[in-house]
Design an enzyme around this catalytic site. Structure first.
Site, PDB file in Angstrom:
ATOM      1  N   HIS A  42       0.875  -1.178   0.000  1.00  0.00           N
ATOM      2  CA  HIS A  42       0.000   0.000   0.000  1.00  0.00           C
ATOM      3  C   HIS A  42       0.914   1.230   0.000  1.00  0.00           C
ATOM      4  O   HIS A  42       1.222   1.783   1.057  1.00  0.00           O
ATOM      5  CB  HIS A  42      -0.892   0.019   1.238  1.00  0.00           C
ATOM      6  CG  HIS A  42      -1.847  -1.135   1.329  1.00  0.00           C
ATOM      7  ND1 HIS A  42      -1.442  -2.421   1.587  1.00  0.00           N
ATOM      8  CD2 HIS A  42      -3.203  -1.191   1.171  1.00  0.00           C
ATOM      9  CE1 HIS A  42      -2.500  -3.221   1.600  1.00  0.00           C
ATOM     10  NE2 HIS A  42      -3.574  -2.495   1.348  1.00  0.00           N
ATOM     11  N   SER A 109       6.481   5.624   2.532  1.00  0.00           N
ATOM     12  CA  SER A 109       7.242   4.366   2.559  1.00  0.00           C
ATOM     13  C   SER A 109       8.044   4.099   1.274  1.00  0.00           C
ATOM     14  O   SER A 109       9.178   3.597   1.370  1.00  0.00           O
ATOM     15  CB  SER A 109       6.317   3.195   2.888  1.00  0.00           C
ATOM     16  OG  SER A 109       5.169   3.208   2.077  1.00  0.00           O
ATOM     17  N   GLU A 127      -0.221   0.293  -5.541  1.00  0.00           N
ATOM     18  CA  GLU A 127      -1.164   1.322  -5.104  1.00  0.00           C
ATOM     19  C   GLU A 127      -2.430   1.154  -5.932  1.00  0.00           C
ATOM     20  O   GLU A 127      -2.372   1.104  -7.158  1.00  0.00           O
ATOM     21  CB  GLU A 127      -0.552   2.727  -5.265  1.00  0.00           C
ATOM     22  CG  GLU A 127      -1.487   3.879  -4.990  1.00  0.00           C
ATOM     23  CD  GLU A 127      -2.192   3.848  -3.626  1.00  0.00           C
ATOM     24  OE1 GLU A 127      -1.534   3.718  -2.585  1.00  0.00           O
ATOM     25  OE2 GLU A 127      -3.450   3.946  -3.624  1.00  0.00           O
ATOM     26  N   ASP A 151      -4.134  -4.189  -6.635  1.00  0.00           N
ATOM     27  CA  ASP A 151      -4.364  -4.613  -5.256  1.00  0.00           C
ATOM     28  C   ASP A 151      -3.086  -5.213  -4.659  1.00  0.00           C
ATOM     29  O   ASP A 151      -2.580  -6.224  -5.163  1.00  0.00           O
ATOM     30  CB  ASP A 151      -5.504  -5.643  -5.256  1.00  0.00           C
ATOM     31  CG  ASP A 151      -5.912  -6.034  -3.849  1.00  0.00           C
ATOM     32  OD1 ASP A 151      -5.026  -6.369  -3.033  1.00  0.00           O
ATOM     33  OD2 ASP A 151      -7.115  -6.000  -3.559  1.00  0.00           O
ATOM     34  N   GLY A 152      -2.618  -4.623  -3.572  1.00  0.00           N
ATOM     35  CA  GLY A 152      -1.348  -5.037  -2.993  1.00  0.00           C
ATOM     36  C   GLY A 152      -1.405  -6.372  -2.263  1.00  0.00           C
ATOM     37  O   GLY A 152      -0.416  -7.093  -2.211  1.00  0.00           O
ATOM     38  N   ASP A 172       0.564  -1.789   4.808  1.00  0.00           N
ATOM     39  CA  ASP A 172       0.146  -0.566   5.492  1.00  0.00           C
ATOM     40  C   ASP A 172      -1.178  -0.057   4.918  1.00  0.00           C
ATOM     41  O   ASP A 172      -1.225   0.988   4.272  1.00  0.00           O
ATOM     42  CB  ASP A 172       1.271   0.489   5.309  1.00  0.00           C
ATOM     43  CG  ASP A 172       0.952   1.799   5.969  1.00  0.00           C
ATOM     44  OD1 ASP A 172       0.130   1.819   6.907  1.00  0.00           O
ATOM     45  OD2 ASP A 172       1.529   2.823   5.533  1.00  0.00           O
TER      46      ASP A 172
END
Ligand code: SAM
Length: 287
Positions: A42, A109, A127, A151-152, A172
């Site tokens: 994320h 991050s 992301e 989709d992470g 995250d």
């Protein structure tokens, strides 16, 4: 529907807690030469100007990173925190023009991960939000880094096992949906089955509703070998105030020595973040 935008919160106390922990973990991993794949499930925008409309609205960085930045001379010699602040200085857009940079940006991050990326390593950033991904796409990345609009959690599982000997994952999420706590727990357990030696950091918010306990209980009973749980709270959960009262990070398979480095660093920043701020670290070790 995705509505969360980290730009409203960038640099808050939870970011300090999460990114200082991430920075420490990476520092330990870099003590060995063997290649690492970093996966940030994320990623967010990557860099957050603190003069943006979003940032100015809540100004959460004033109760977070700004408190450490104001004390950066006193903190310069502090193990971990001093190094973290000098890295942060390099993210400042005005840094090259002024001897003493002012805090004008807070890096997310992807930036903290990119700073440490060596030629032998790999990095994948996920992301899902189209607008946030557009911002992320503006960040220049090294050749061995890849950003994916997707989709992470699913993407992480699809990419395991990785080709490098070592793996470091940051999960995250924004926890906009109640089901995300359970989804994160199941993803961590599946990921650890595919990459048993991976180091995995999982961030979670401490909110009065206490939904994080679902995540913690599932992971605690999930048979993982070793987890370090770190929580930084600004106040007690039963106080009248609404909103996030603390920030939690789980480190699955923490590098040896992490706790000894992070405990004093968190204790050092407690009084800077508020009179009632407390850090608690705890080990979960499978029998
Ligand atoms: N990790 C970032 C940092 O430390 O700077 C902050 C991430 S923010 C808390 C969460 C991000 O996840 C948001 O940008 C949101 O759009 C994104 N997101 C939400 N659901 C996602 C999903 N399933 N896969 C990937 N990204 C997602």
């Amino acid at each position: 529907m995705l509505s969360y935008q980290h730009a409203y919160h960038a640099g808050n106390f939870a970011d300090v807690h999460k990114h200082l922990t991430l920075f420490a973990v990476i520092g330990f991993l870099l003590r060995k030469a063997s290649p690492i794949t970093y996966i940030d499930t994320h990623a967010g925008r990557g860099l957050y100007p603190l003069s943006s409309e979003e940032s100015l609205k809540l100004q959460e960085h004033r109760q977070g990173v700004q408190r450490l930045w104001q004390e950066k001379q006193a903190l310069a010699a502090e193990p971990l925190i001093g190094d973290w602040l000098s890295q942060l200085a390099e993210a400042q857009l005005g840094a090259s023009r002024q001897g003493m940079p002012t805090l004008d940006s807070y890096p997310g991050s992807p930036w903290w991960l990119t700073r440490q990326l060596r030629g032998v390593d790999r990095m994948i950033l996920f992301e899902l939000h189209p607008g946030e991904h557009e911002h992320l796409a503006l960040q220049r990345l090294p050749k061995n880094a890849q950003r994916i609009h997707g989709d992470g959690l699913k993407g992480l599982l699809q990419r395991l096992p990785v080709s490098t000997p070592r793996l470091c994952v940051l999960i995250d999420p924004s926890y906009e949906r109640k089901s995300e706590y359970a989804e994160v727990a199941e993803t961590v357990l599946s990921a650890m089955r595919k990459a048993r030696h991976g180091v995995m950091l999982v961030w979670y918010p401490l909110l009065p509703a206490g939904r994080h306990s679902e995540l913690l209980e599932r992971l605690r009973s999930g048979g993982l070998r070793k987890i370090w749980r770190s929580e930084l709270t600004l106040r007690e959960p039963d106080s009248e105030a609404r909103g996030m009262y603390g920030s939690g990070v789980l480190v699955v398979n923490p590098p040896w020595g992490l706790e000894a480095q992070l405990e004093p660093a968190m204790t050092r920043i407690e009084p800077l973040l508020g009179p009632d701020t407390r850090h608690r670290g705890e080990w979960w070790v499978a029998e």
